[in-house]
Design a protein around this motif. Structure first.
Motif, PDB file in Angstrom:
ATOM      1  N   GLY A 167       6.051  35.374  51.140  1.00  0.00           N
ATOM      2  CA  GLY A 167       6.423  34.297  51.830  1.00  0.00           C
ATOM      3  C   GLY A 167       5.421  33.218  52.520  1.00  0.00           C
ATOM      4  O   GLY A 167       6.362  32.469  52.700  1.00  0.00           O
ATOM      5  N   TRP A 168       5.080  33.366  52.660  1.00  0.00           N
ATOM      6  CA  TRP A 168       3.569  32.553  53.266  1.00  0.00           C
ATOM      7  C   TRP A 168       3.462  31.316  52.766  1.00  0.00           C
ATOM      8  O   TRP A 168       3.128  31.268  51.700  1.00  0.00           O
ATOM      9  CB  TRP A 168       2.357  33.612  53.683  1.00  0.00           C
ATOM     10  N   ASN A 169       3.757  29.539  53.447  1.00  0.00           N
ATOM     11  CA  ASN A 169       3.632  28.917  52.208  1.00  0.00           C
ATOM     12  C   ASN A 169       1.732  27.966  53.122  1.00  0.00           C
ATOM     13  O   ASN A 169       1.743  27.462  53.998  1.00  0.00           O
ATOM     14  CB  ASN A 169       4.673  28.156  53.142  1.00  0.00           C
ATOM     15  N   GLU A 170       1.424  28.142  52.124  1.00  0.00           N
ATOM     16  CA  GLU A 170      -0.065  27.229  51.985  1.00  0.00           C
ATOM     17  C   GLU A 170       0.170  26.136  52.387  1.00  0.00           C
ATOM     18  O   GLU A 170      -0.886  25.574  53.171  1.00  0.00           O
ATOM     19  CB  GLU A 170      -0.883  27.963  51.005  1.00  0.00           C
ATOM     20  N   GLU A 171       0.633  25.110  51.692  1.00  0.00           N
ATOM     21  CA  GLU A 171       1.452  24.039  52.129  1.00  0.00           C
ATOM     22  C   GLU A 171       1.526  23.859  53.336  1.00  0.00           C
ATOM     23  O   GLU A 171       0.649  23.469  53.972  1.00  0.00           O
ATOM     24  CB  GLU A 171       1.931  23.210  51.245  1.00  0.00           C
ATOM     25  N   LYS A 172       2.173  24.495  54.325  1.00  0.00           N
ATOM     26  CA  LYS A 172       1.996  23.863  55.701  1.00  0.00           C
ATOM     27  C   LYS A 172       1.478  24.122  56.120  1.00  0.00           C
ATOM     28  O   LYS A 172       0.609  23.487  56.624  1.00  0.00           O
ATOM     29  CB  LYS A 172       3.718  24.910  56.603  1.00  0.00           C
ATOM     30  N   ALA A 173       0.496  25.153  55.828  1.00  0.00           N
ATOM     31  CA  ALA A 173      -0.822  25.242  56.885  1.00  0.00           C
ATOM     32  C   ALA A 173      -1.594  24.811  56.190  1.00  0.00           C
ATOM     33  O   ALA A 173      -2.289  24.146  57.670  1.00  0.00           O
ATOM     34  CB  ALA A 173      -1.068  27.202  56.041  1.00  0.00           C
ATOM     35  N   ASN A 174      -2.098  23.913  55.538  1.00  0.00           N
ATOM     36  CA  ASN A 174      -2.841  22.625  55.363  1.00  0.00           C
ATOM     37  C   ASN A 174      -2.803  21.454  56.076  1.00  0.00           C
ATOM     38  O   ASN A 174      -3.279  20.798  56.366  1.00  0.00           O
ATOM     39  CB  ASN A 174      -2.708  22.618  53.653  1.00  0.00           C
ATOM     40  N   GLU A 175      -1.070  21.290  55.817  1.00  0.00           N
ATOM     41  CA  GLU A 175      -0.430  20.422  56.507  1.00  0.00           C
ATOM     42  C   GLU A 175      -1.115  19.994  58.212  1.00  0.00           C
ATOM     43  O   GLU A 175      -0.455  18.964  58.860  1.00  0.00           O
ATOM     44  CB  GLU A 175       0.968  20.282  56.692  1.00  0.00           C
ATOM     45  N   GLY A 177      -3.373  21.666  59.076  1.00  0.00           N
ATOM     46  CA  GLY A 177      -4.964  21.301  59.292  1.00  0.00           C
ATOM     47  C   GLY A 177      -5.325  22.935  60.112  1.00  0.00           C
ATOM     48  O   GLY A 177      -6.459  23.092  60.257  1.00  0.00           O
ATOM     49  N   SER A 178      -4.309  24.241  59.842  1.00  0.00           N
ATOM     50  CA  SER A 178      -4.819  25.474  59.740  1.00  0.00           C
ATOM     51  C   SER A 178      -6.008  25.979  58.791  1.00  0.00           C
ATOM     52  O   SER A 178      -5.663  25.660  58.581  1.00  0.00           O
ATOM     53  CB  SER A 178      -3.860  26.479  59.531  1.00  0.00           C
ATOM     54  N   ASN A 179      -6.906  26.249  59.782  1.00  0.00           N
ATOM     55  CA  ASN A 179      -7.992  28.004  58.906  1.00  0.00           C
ATOM     56  C   ASN A 179      -6.757  28.789  57.524  1.00  0.00           C
ATOM     57  O   ASN A 179      -5.399  29.104  58.219  1.00  0.00           O
ATOM     58  CB  ASN A 179      -8.131  29.129  59.469  1.00  0.00           C
ATOM     59  N   THR A 180      -6.929  28.476  55.889  1.00  0.00           N
ATOM     60  CA  THR A 180      -5.414  28.926  55.719  1.00  0.00           C
ATOM     61  C   THR A 180      -5.433  30.678  55.824  1.00  0.00           C
ATOM     62  O   THR A 180      -4.524  31.215  55.575  1.00  0.00           O
ATOM     63  CB  THR A 180      -6.046  28.632  53.871  1.00  0.00           C
ATOM     64  N   LEU A 181      -6.959  31.123  55.726  1.00  0.00           N
ATOM     65  CA  LEU A 181      -7.728  32.611  55.709  1.00  0.00           C
ATOM     66  C   LEU A 181      -6.347  32.866  56.847  1.00  0.00           C
ATOM     67  O   LEU A 181      -5.441  33.792  56.810  1.00  0.00           O
ATOM     68  CB  LEU A 181      -8.264  33.064  55.676  1.00  0.00           C
ATOM     69  N   LYS A 182      -6.920  32.199  58.069  1.00  0.00           N
ATOM     70  CA  LYS A 182      -6.194  33.134  59.102  1.00  0.00           C
ATOM     71  C   LYS A 182      -5.059  33.105  59.405  1.00  0.00           C
ATOM     72  O   LYS A 182      -4.534  33.628  59.972  1.00  0.00           O
ATOM     73  CB  LYS A 182      -7.237  32.268  60.468  1.00  0.00           C
ATOM     74  N   SER A 183      -4.323  31.832  58.903  1.00  0.00           N
ATOM     75  CA  SER A 183      -2.806  31.613  58.718  1.00  0.00           C
ATOM     76  C   SER A 183      -1.928  32.914  57.814  1.00  0.00           C
ATOM     77  O   SER A 183      -1.196  33.320  58.321  1.00  0.00           O
ATOM     78  CB  SER A 183      -2.242  29.967  57.976  1.00  0.00           C
ATOM     79  N   ALA A 184      -2.641  33.063  56.723  1.00  0.00           N
ATOM     80  CA  ALA A 184      -2.213  34.121  55.805  1.00  0.00           C
ATOM     81  C   ALA A 184      -2.409  34.789  56.665  1.00  0.00           C
ATOM     82  O   ALA A 184      -1.323  36.298  56.731  1.00  0.00           O
ATOM     83  CB  ALA A 184      -3.055  34.184  54.201  1.00  0.00           C
ATOM     84  N   ILE A 185      -3.363  35.425  57.415  1.00  0.00           N
ATOM     85  CA  ILE A 185      -3.106  36.857  58.255  1.00  0.00           C
ATOM     86  C   ILE A 185      -2.396  37.176  59.142  1.00  0.00           C
ATOM     87  O   ILE A 185      -1.805  37.989  59.585  1.00  0.00           O
ATOM     88  CB  ILE A 185      -4.945  37.053  58.827  1.00  0.00           C
ATOM     89  N   GLY A 186      -2.348  35.967  59.801  1.00  0.00           N
ATOM     90  CA  GLY A 186      -1.421  35.842  60.807  1.00  0.00           C
ATOM     91  C   GLY A 186      -0.012  36.205  60.272  1.00  0.00           C
ATOM     92  O   GLY A 186       0.942  36.534  60.904  1.00  0.00           O
ATOM     93  N   PHE A 187       0.670  35.556  59.132  1.00  0.00           N
ATOM     94  CA  PHE A 187       1.567  35.540  58.832  1.00  0.00           C
ATOM     95  C   PHE A 187       1.971  37.401  58.288  1.00  0.00           C
ATOM     96  O   PHE A 187       2.801  37.384  58.879  1.00  0.00           O
ATOM     97  CB  PHE A 187       1.181  34.893  57.607  1.00  0.00           C
ATOM     98  N   LEU A 188       0.970  37.696  57.584  1.00  0.00           N
ATOM     99  CA  LEU A 188       1.269  39.375  57.364  1.00  0.00           C
ATOM    100  C   LEU A 188       1.431  40.217  58.517  1.00  0.00           C
ATOM    101  O   LEU A 188       2.131  40.923  58.825  1.00  0.00           O
ATOM    102  CB  LEU A 188       0.262  39.605  56.352  1.00  0.00           C
ATOM    103  N   GLU A 189       0.269  39.861  59.377  1.00  0.00           N
ATOM    104  CA  GLU A 189       0.498  40.573  61.178  1.00  0.00           C
ATOM    105  C   GLU A 189       2.004  40.615  61.360  1.00  0.00           C
ATOM    106  O   GLU A 189       2.509  41.352  62.173  1.00  0.00           O
ATOM    107  CB  GLU A 189      -0.742  40.183  61.608  1.00  0.00           C
TER     108      GLU A 189
END
Length: 469
Positions: A167-175, A177-189
């Motif tokens: 369910g993580w949205n990579e596009e929102k993370a890019n919008e 300006g977040s680090n996509t990897l850190k955003s994905a990790i944070g979402f899973l955590e």
């Protein structure tokens, strides 16, 4: 039915046959004498004796009535339990069995014989040296070599892919300006919360020192192994967190409510939380800088039990050294990188050995496959991985030779050494020693297994014959 019962039945039948044969032989002698006297009497009376080829009066056919097997078994109960195969065989048959055993022993000797020639050792040496150079130049220390960087990158890709599936949205993370990897990790955590993810010693009332670089190692539930799964489920079900420090288990209470309405659903959620949390930590934590600290290589956490030794000025133990090495990035990602040259070494030796058998010794593919567990191949693999480990040790020592501080020097060496290669070499070495120590036992085991197989085949054939009749 066990073997002893079959032996008793056969012994009883043998006794019956011997008794019947003895009576038949006695009766046959007496009958021959009676017939001879009768013939003499008939001749004296002037009767002509019939020729032997003349047709005699046909007797009625006798129907054979087989007894029930249970009845046959009951008839053998009087036979003593100490009956052996020798009781059933003649001397000639015993000699035949002994010859069979000798044949099987020689067969095992041929199978277990090591017949490495110069080409075999050449193959092992070349493979070990080449793959050791790959390890030294392309893997190196964590995050340095090309292969190590490649596994880091692929691990990050895996984390992002699984986060998207969850369910993580990579596009929102890019919008943002977040680090996509850190955003994905944070979402899973956040989505797969657990109660044992303490990053600092302060969060556990400073029971012991812990930080973001080593908390994945000290928390047993973070291990991607059966040990990790076991402690994760225990911690989630009992609202606790379990750590290991200085060779001791430390358990603290931590409020946590596992989702699910019954034991099955809670167990399912617990396993899911553990697995997905491992995925979230494979590429480091969401708050880590640069490469971050991943999860440990499976069972690497067991080194923390070795709270022995006094190394350097600060009297560091083996457990302390293992933590320091892990803090340098010696985690699962690097473990995968280290396994690549080890796997190449293994496959290269097997491939070149198969080519040698096919072209030089004219073996068929089927014959080569049957020899895949031969002692010769095992000795070649032992030699190849031995060469690998010697070069690995030399490379690690040379690169850290000028470091004057003992602990720093040891940590530097261990960080560059390939644990996967040493584990494989150790396993092969253990097998070699085991074969030498248990050769006679294994030979007897092999012979007994072959004889047992023939015995079972005989029993099956007898059962089929009995059922058919």
């Amino acid at each position: 039915m066990d073997e002893k019962k079959y032996l008793k039945i056969l012994k009883n039948q043998k006794n019956n046959i011997e008794y019947i044969s003895e009576i038949a032989e006695t009766n046959s002698v007496e009958l021959d004498e009676i017939i001879s006297d009768a013939e003499s009497l008939l001749l004296n009376l002037g009767y002509k004796l019939p020729l032997k080829n003349e047709k005699c009066i046909e007797r009625e056919k006798v129907t054979l009535n087989l007894r029930e097997w249970s009845e046959i078994e009951n008839d053998s109960k009087h036979i003593k339990d100490d009956v052996t195969f020798e009781d059933l065989l003649t001397e000639k048959e015993i000699d035949k069995v002994l010859s069979k055993i000798k044949f099987l022993e020689n067969e095992y000797e041929d199978m277990s014989k090591v017949e490495c020639d110069k080409y075999d050792y050449l193959i092992a040496g070349i493979s070990g040296v080449l793959t050791a150079l790959i390890d030294a130049l392309l893997v190196g220390a964590p995050g340095e070599g090309i292969i190590s960087k490649w596994t880091d990158s692929k691990t990050e890709d895996i984390v992002k892919i699984i986060a998207k599936k969850s369910g993580w949205n990579e596009e929102k993370a890019n919008e943002k300006g977040s680090n996509t990897l850190k955003s994905a990790i944070g979402f899973l955590e956040r989505k797969f919360k657990v109660n044992y993810d303490h990053q600092y010693g302060k969060k556990i009332n400073d029971y012991f020192e812990m930080n973001t670089q080593n908390h994945h190692l000290k928390s047993l539930a973070h291990s991607p192994s059966l040990i990790g799964l076991l402690f994760s489920l225990i911690n989630q079900f009992t609202s606790t967190s379990t750590f290991i420090n200085n060779g001791k288990l430390v358990t603290i209470n931590e409020e946590f409510e596992l989702e699910g309405n019954n034991i099955i659903s809670k167990l399912y959620c617990g396993v899911g939380n553990w697995f997905m949390h491992i995925i979230s930590d494979m590429a480091g934590s969401s708050g880590s800088k640069s490469r971050g600290s991943g999860v440990p290589i499976p069972f690497y956490e067991l080194f923390q039990w070795l709270n022995i030794g006094k190394i350097g000025q600060h009297q560091k133990t083996i457990a302390d050294i293992s933590v320091l090495v892990f803090e340098q990035g010696y985690d699962l990602r690097h473990g995968v990188a280290m396994s690549i040259p080890v796997l190449i070494n293994e496959l290269l030796v097997r491939f070149l050995w198969a080519l040698k058998l096919y072209f030089k010794e004219n073996k068929s593919i089927k014959e080569i496959l049957l020899l895949r567990k031969s002692r010769t191949l095992k000795r070649m693999l032992f030699s190849a991985h031995g060469c690998f480990c010697l070069i690995d040790l030399g490379d690690a020592f040379i690169r850290n030779a000028i470091n004057p501080e003992p602990v720093s020097k040891l940590v530097g060496m261990l960080t560059r050494m390939n644990l996967i290669a040493w584990m494989r070499f150790g396993k092969l070495g253990f097998d070699e020693i085991k074969i030498l120590l248990t050769k006679e036992y294994e030979k007897k085991k092999y012979v007994n297994q072959k004889l047992d197989d023939e015995w079972l085949l005989f029993i099956e054939d007898m059962s089929e014959i009995y059922d058919f009749i």
